[in-house]
Design an enzyme around this catalytic site. Structure first.
Site, short mmCIF file in Angstrom:
data_model
loop_
_atom_site.label_atom_id
_atom_site.label_comp_id
_atom_site.label_asym_id
_atom_site.label_seq_id
_atom_site.Cartn_x
_atom_site.Cartn_y
_atom_site.Cartn_z
CB THR A 126 -1.05 -0.85 1.25
OG1 THR A 126 -1.85 -1.45 1.45
CG2 THR A 126 -1.82 1.29 1.32
NE ARG A 176 3.25 -10.32 -1.85
CZ ARG A 176 3.00 -10.62 -0.65
NH1 ARG A 176 4.60 -11.52 -0.14
NH2 ARG A 176 3.52 -9.54 0.28
CE LYS A 230 2.82 0.65 11.58
NZ LYS A 230 1.80 1.01 10.29
CD GLU A 263 6.55 12.93 10.29
OE1 GLU A 263 5.91 12.88 10.89
OE2 GLU A 263 7.00 14.16 10.76
CE LYS A 298 1.01 4.22 13.42
NZ LYS A 298 -0.70 3.78 13.49
N GLY A 348 -3.06 5.01 4.41
CA GLY A 348 -3.91 4.72 3.27
C GLY A 348 -2.55 5.09 2.73
N1 HSE Z 1 -2.85 0.19 10.18
C1 HSE Z 1 -2.11 1.61 10.56
C2 HSE Z 1 -3.53 2.54 10.96
C3 HSE Z 1 -1.68 2.03 9.43
O1 HSE Z 1 -4.67 1.61 10.93
O2 HSE Z 1 -3.92 3.06 11.44
C4 HSE Z 1 -0.96 3.08 9.64
O3 HSE Z 1 0.75 3.97 10.67
#
Ligand code: HSE
Length: 433
Positions: free
Chosen positions: A13, A46, A103, A127, A202, A299
């Site tokens: 992604t 992949r 993270k 970041e 985080k 995203g």
């Molecule tokens: N899985 C994480 C979230 C993606 O939903 O915040 C972004 O770090």
């Protein structure tokens, strides 16, 4: 204009989003960076048929990027702990700068990685690992450099916030989780989102960068959202609160609080309005006061926005031949405080309690007296006759702030009363004062 070459590892992604935005906005990014950012190589276990790589060399071995002498900056977007650690340490050993959105890697292996990077004189920028597209690491490390940061609290998992928001509208937990996965918000293992592990990664990074303490993920307290029921969401609303999954870090004289758990927040506070996949981080500094950073927390292109901001920072450095400008965790290593993480029992909080009581005369008085014996002050109490079932009725209580140790003892005492059926449900509450 000079060329600075980046190699992208991982085409999921975030990798795909980074490739697309770097390509689409190449001219304006070059204008900002003062150099051309050239994608020299892409590697991913992949391939992606939906992505037009426009002739950029592709390999399935991510270590090809690290070993490519033309690559100045390795962009690690594979996620996970072990291979990512090996990749990043190899990149540093080869004298390359690193940009990562990982993270988990930074929270768990960051102390080791930053030490290696410091010795090698290269940047490791992260970041995009915290709150997706929101530039909160830049805000904490640079924008708030004048402040003693006292606490940080935030909605830092987009998937969890998306689930709680949709549940408020009456949807089922599991349906919404599937949707969040399909939208590319969730982690490869979505229990990381649901159980608060991703948020704890985080928060660990935010606390270390804000307070100048070592990364201590293994000591973080995490509680997930799987136990949150539509009943509690609705009753919190009736009390004027909203349930959010928060990460909270506080710097105290005796240590730091580092905790992720569902939390009641006042509906009137801005953070209660942060819905869906959006994230928000409150940072309280002694000079500036309370600040809030808000935006998409997950995203493809939202996260790519933060990845590329780091690439631009590093590219400016490479192009100018300078040395790393901002310490990895905001403070020089010799200025870090050796503060440990405090046990949850030492944390103070207000509480929402749901107690299943037998509908006998004097039950409320018994509950109130147990709380009062433990020094717990009741802010509000709610019991609705319409919820009476099989001789039992839920009692909802909101307390004032109390030490968690006291609350544990009070709950133990409540659960031992013959007037109470089963376990007491507790959710912590925060007023951000
Ligand atoms: N899985 C994480 C979230 C993606 O939903 O915040 C972004 O770090």
């Amino acid at each position: 204009m000079k060329d600075v070459s980046v190699g992208i590892c991982g085409l999921g992604t975030v990798g795909g989003g980074t490739f697309n935005v770097l390509t689409r906005n190449a001219a304006l990014i070059a204008g900002r960076a003062g150099c051309n950012i050239r994608i020299a190589r892409v590697a991913s276990r992949r391939g992606r048929d939906d992505l037009d790589l426009g002739g950029v060399p592709f390999s399935t071995d991510i270590f090809d990027v690290v070993n490519d002498p033309s690559v100045d900056v390795v962009v690690e977007l594979i996620g996970g702990y072990d291979v990512a650690r090996e990749l990043v340490l190899a990149a540093i050993a080869n004298g390359k700068h690193v940009v990562t959105a990982n993270k988990a890697l930074i929270a768990v292996h960051g102390n080791e990685i930053f030490e290696a990077a410091e010795n090698a004189g290269v940047v490791v920028a992260y970041e995009a690992g915290v709150a997706g597209g929101i530039p909160v690491i830049k805000a904490v490390r640079e924008g708030m450099a004048a402040n003693r940061i006292d606490w940080i609290a935030g909605i830092i998992n987009g998937t969890g916030n998306y689930i709680l928001t949709e549940m408020r509208a009456g949807r089922e937990f599991s349906d919404v989780l599937k949707e969040a996965q399909a939208l590319g918000y969730a982690e490869a293992d979505p229990t990381f989102d649901v159980e608060g592990i991703d948020a704890a990664h985080k928060l660990t990074i935010l606390a270390a960068s804000g307070f100048g303490v070592p990364l201590q993920f293994d000591k973080a307290y995490t509680e997930g959202i799987a136990g949150i029921t539509p009943y509690d969401i609705a009753h919190a609303e009736l009390l004027g609160y909203r349930i959010k999954h928060l990460g909270i870090a506080r710097r105290r004289e005796d240590g730091i609080e580092l905790r992720v758990h569902p939390t009641l927040v006042p509906q009137s506070h801005l953070i209660a309005q942060v819905d869906g996949v959006l994230n928000a981080v409150l940072v309280d500094g002694d000079a500036v006061g309370q600040t809030m950073y808000y935006g998409p927390g997950a995203g493809a292109e939202a996260t790519a926005s933060a990845v590329i901001a780091d690439i631009v920072d590093v590219a400016r450095l490479v192009a100018s031949g300078g040395s790393p400008r901002v310490p990895y965790l905001g403070f020089r290593p010799e200025a870090m405080a050796d503060l440990g993480v405090l046990p949850m029992e030492d944390v103070q909080s207000a509480y929402y309690l749901r107690i299943q009581a037998f509908d006998h005369p004097g039950v409320l008085a018994k509950i109130a007296s147990v709380l009062s014996e433990h020094g717990i002050n009741i802010e509000s109490i709610m019991q609705k006759e319409s919820e009476f079932r099989d001789g039992r009725i839920p009692v909802i209580i909101l307390t004032h702030t109390v030490l968690e140790r006291q609350m544990n003892l009070a709950i133990e005492a409540l659960e031992s009363l013959s007037e109470i059926d089963g376990k007491v449900v507790r959710i912590r509450a925060e007023n951000f004062n």
